[in-house]
Motif scaffolding. Structure first.
Motif: not given
Length: 150
Positions: A25-36
């Motif tokens: 799920f690349p879209e989820i992985d990209k979103a999760v990268a934002n730790k704030e």
């Protein structure tokens, strides 16, 4: 040593279907990268009952998505208390029941919410249930990202 090789081969064959079924799920992985931010994934599994109905998803009273059948959405917001609500759309003669789920969201965390239609003789409603990462990803295998028409 020959027995060990057979055991390893059997284990690899047994595990190969699980690896091939695992969807990224690349879209989820990209979103999760934002730790704030806190990330909430809301998904709608395929169901015959209510498949043609619009399901509106609200967060703290504001509509954030009209979730389609066989889709999931990614929603990010700042940490804090949240109040997610789901409502069946469309024409309905009886009063519509809105159901929800309150979750305290934390920065850098991912939350999975599953939608499920419940119906009675007079009405249908959408329930939101928090599920684990593993269960959600298994159920989301055949789903695609919804761009959320407002």
């Amino acid at each position: 040593m020959n027995e060990f090789k057979k055991l390893v081969l059997v284990a690899l064959v047994a595990l190969s279907p699980m690896v091939s079924q695992a969807q990224d799920f690349p879209e989820i992985d990209k979103a999760v990268a934002n730790k704030e931010m806190a990330t909430v994934i809301i998904y709608r599994t395929p169901q015959l009952l209510g498949a043609a109905s619009n399901w509106a998803i609200f967060e703290n009273g504001e509509r954030i998505c009209k979730l389609s059948n066989k889709k999931y959405m990614i929603y990010q917001r700042k940490p804090g208390d949240s109040d997610f609500r789901a409502k069946v759309g469309g024409v309905q003669t009886w009063p519509k029941k809105v159901t929800g789920l309150e979750i305290p969201l934390e920065a850098g965390q991912v939350y999975y919410l599953k939608t499920n239609v419940k119906s009675s003789f007079t009405r249908a409603r959408v329930e939101l249930t928090e599920v684990t990462d593993r269960a959600a990803k298994k159920e989301m295998q055949e789903l695609s990202l919804d761009r959320c028409s407002q």
